[in-house]
Design a protein around this motif. Structure first.
Motif, short mmCIF file in Angstrom:
data_model
loop_
_atom_site.label_atom_id
_atom_site.label_comp_id
_atom_site.label_asym_id
_atom_site.label_seq_id
_atom_site.Cartn_x
_atom_site.Cartn_y
_atom_site.Cartn_z
N GLN A 1 0.85 -1.19 0.00
CA GLN A 1 0.00 0.00 0.00
C GLN A 1 0.89 1.25 0.00
OE1 GLN A 1 -2.13 0.99 3.75
NE2 GLN A 1 -4.00 0.84 2.52
N LEU A 2 0.68 2.16 -0.94
CA LEU A 2 1.45 3.40 -1.00
C LEU A 2 0.76 4.44 -0.13
CD1 LEU A 2 3.75 5.08 -2.19
CD2 LEU A 2 2.31 5.55 -4.18
N CYS A 3 1.48 4.97 0.85
CA CYS A 3 0.91 5.89 1.84
C CYS A 3 1.72 7.17 1.89
CB CYS A 3 0.90 5.24 3.23
SG CYS A 3 0.10 3.63 3.27
N PHE A 4 1.05 8.29 1.63
CA PHE A 4 1.72 9.59 1.61
C PHE A 4 1.23 10.45 2.77
CE2 PHE A 4 1.71 14.01 -0.48
CZ PHE A 4 2.95 14.33 0.06
N LEU A 5 2.10 10.65 3.76
CA LEU A 5 1.82 11.54 4.88
C LEU A 5 2.14 12.96 4.42
CD1 LEU A 5 2.77 10.91 8.61
CD2 LEU A 5 2.85 13.19 7.59
N HIS A 6 1.11 13.73 4.14
CA HIS A 6 1.22 15.06 3.56
C HIS A 6 1.34 16.10 4.67
CE1 HIS A 6 -0.96 18.33 0.92
NE2 HIS A 6 0.21 18.74 1.39
N ILE A 7 2.54 16.64 4.85
CA ILE A 7 2.78 17.71 5.82
C ILE A 7 2.51 19.03 5.11
CG2 ILE A 7 4.48 18.80 7.33
CD1 ILE A 7 5.93 16.11 7.47
N GLY A 8 1.73 19.90 5.74
CA GLY A 8 1.31 21.14 5.10
C GLY A 8 2.45 22.02 4.63
N GLY B 1 -3.18 11.99 2.76
CA GLY B 1 -3.88 12.95 3.60
C GLY B 1 -2.95 13.65 4.57
N HIS B 2 -3.49 14.67 5.24
CA HIS B 2 -2.76 15.40 6.27
C HIS B 2 -2.86 14.64 7.59
CE1 HIS B 2 -1.79 19.04 4.07
NE2 HIS B 2 -3.04 19.14 3.64
N PHE B 3 -2.57 13.36 7.57
CA PHE B 3 -2.65 12.61 8.81
C PHE B 3 -1.35 12.75 9.60
CE2 PHE B 3 -1.49 9.62 5.42
CZ PHE B 3 -0.41 8.93 5.93
N GLY B 4 -1.42 12.49 10.89
CA GLY B 4 -0.23 12.51 11.72
C GLY B 4 0.31 11.10 11.90
N TYR B 5 1.48 11.01 12.51
CA TYR B 5 2.08 9.69 12.65
C TYR B 5 1.24 8.79 13.55
CZ TYR B 5 5.69 6.15 12.49
OH TYR B 5 6.37 4.99 12.23
N GLN B 6 0.42 9.37 14.41
CA GLN B 6 -0.45 8.54 15.24
C GLN B 6 -1.38 7.68 14.41
OE1 GLN B 6 -3.94 9.74 17.22
NE2 GLN B 6 -3.93 11.87 16.48
N HIS B 7 -1.68 8.14 13.19
CA HIS B 7 -2.61 7.41 12.32
C HIS B 7 -1.93 6.31 11.51
CE1 HIS B 7 -4.54 11.49 12.80
NE2 HIS B 7 -5.45 10.69 13.28
N VAL B 8 -0.60 6.25 11.54
CA VAL B 8 0.12 5.23 10.78
C VAL B 8 -0.30 3.83 11.23
CG1 VAL B 8 2.43 4.24 10.36
CG2 VAL B 8 2.05 6.72 10.17
N ALA B 9 -0.69 3.70 12.48
CA ALA B 9 -1.12 2.40 12.99
C ALA B 9 -2.34 1.86 12.23
CB ALA B 9 -1.44 2.50 14.47
N LYS B 10 -3.07 2.74 11.55
CA LYS B 10 -4.25 2.31 10.80
C LYS B 10 -3.90 1.84 9.38
CE LYS B 10 -7.51 5.29 13.27
NZ LYS B 10 -8.63 6.26 13.16
#
Length: 295
Positions: free
Chosen positions: A30-37, A81-90
């Motif tokens: 799964q390709l996951c992009f943590l987008h920092i503003g 999305g603009h998710f934080g590292y806390q959401h990486v667990a999902k």
């Protein structure tokens, strides 16, 4: 519940109609992009939409990532999305996690002008947006309101450590240590100041071209060259952790990724095989270098 149902139905519809094959370098991950503003994320986002066209995609806001379930995330091939590292667990365990970092001084200045001119207002950014529209940059930097400090102080490190929002800062015990530790788990860290090179390296790593796009640049943005020395000093003090993280990531990019790209370009040119399909370089060499970059 309706939003969750709609997201699931969109992803399932893609699966039902037959999704496009994934880039070979992902090897099914799964390709996951943590987008920092304000780190060129909108440009990267649209490039990834094109690269992953026809696959199941989840693109949600920070607040939505609070409520989205791991099961819902799991059926998607691309998560942005603009998710934080806390959401990486999902995210799925078999993931390819990526982000981009930017010079922290330039990011703060750009963020201020974006808030003044074109930022969509969300619940967590409302105070910062209102302050940016009412205050000069100098006043904005000196505002102690937590909703403003959210964007003026170590924004990138907070996203990487846990979450940018003020109500989550109490969970961060050692910002630098936690952010650096989490950054080391990323498979790819692009550098905005090497934007085209970063997209080229990402393309080679996943085995499919990620096209160069430049979007969402703040029209009123001023560079650091136009900001007073006092304000620049304050930005640097407020972003000491961001500066340290960025400097380490940029140095690693310059010492590992850039030489590899340039040597492969030279070899390709000599062989007369330029622009004959993708990947153009050597993914077997580039992938481990990209994976090791944040260390």
């Amino acid at each position: 519940m309706r939003d969750e149902r709609d997201r699931i139905l969109r992803s399932l519809e893609t699966l039902r109609t037959g999704k496009a094959p994934l880039p070979p370098g992902l090897r099914g991950r799964q390709l996951c992009f943590l987008h920092i503003g304000k780190t060129a994320g909108t440009s990267v986002q649209h490039a990834l939409f094109e690269t992953m066209q026809g696959t199941a995609i989840l693109h949600e806001s920070l607040q939505s990532f609070d409520t989205v379930t791991a099961a819902e995330v799991a059926i998607n091939d691309l998560v942005i999305g603009h998710f934080g590292y806390q959401h990486v667990a999902k995210l799925r365990g078999d993931r390819y996690l990526m982000t981009f970092l930017r010079d922290p001084v330039e990011r703060v200045i750009s963020n201020y002008h974006f808030l003044r001119s074109g930022s969509p207002v969300s619940g967590y950014s409302q105070r910062a947006t209102g302050a940016a529209k009412a205050l000069t940059l100098s006043e904005f930097l000196r505002c102690d309101e937590p909703g403003v400090r959210m964007v003026t102080e170590n924004f990138q490190a907070k996203a990487l450590a846990f979450d940018i929002r003020p109500e989550h800062q109490h969970t961060i015990v050692d910002l630098h240590r936690q952010a650096a530790h989490n950054l080391a788990t990323f498979d790819f860290v692009g550098i905005v100041e090497y934007f085209s090179e970063s997209l080229l390296a990402l393309s080679d790593a996943i085995g499919r071209e990620v096209p160069l796009k430049r979007m969402n640049a703040a029209s009123e943005r001023s560079s650091a060259a136009t900001v007073s020395s006092d304000d620049l000093d304050l930005i640097r003090r407020l972003n000491a952790v961001d500066i340290a993280l960025y400097a380490a990531a940029r140095t690693r990019f310059e010492q590992t990724i850039l030489p590899t790209l340039r040597s492969c370009d030279t070899a390709t040119a000599r062989a007369g095989t330029a622009d004959r399909g993708w990947p153009r370089h050597r993914p077997d060499i580039l992938r481990p270098l990209v994976r090791a970059m944040p260390a």
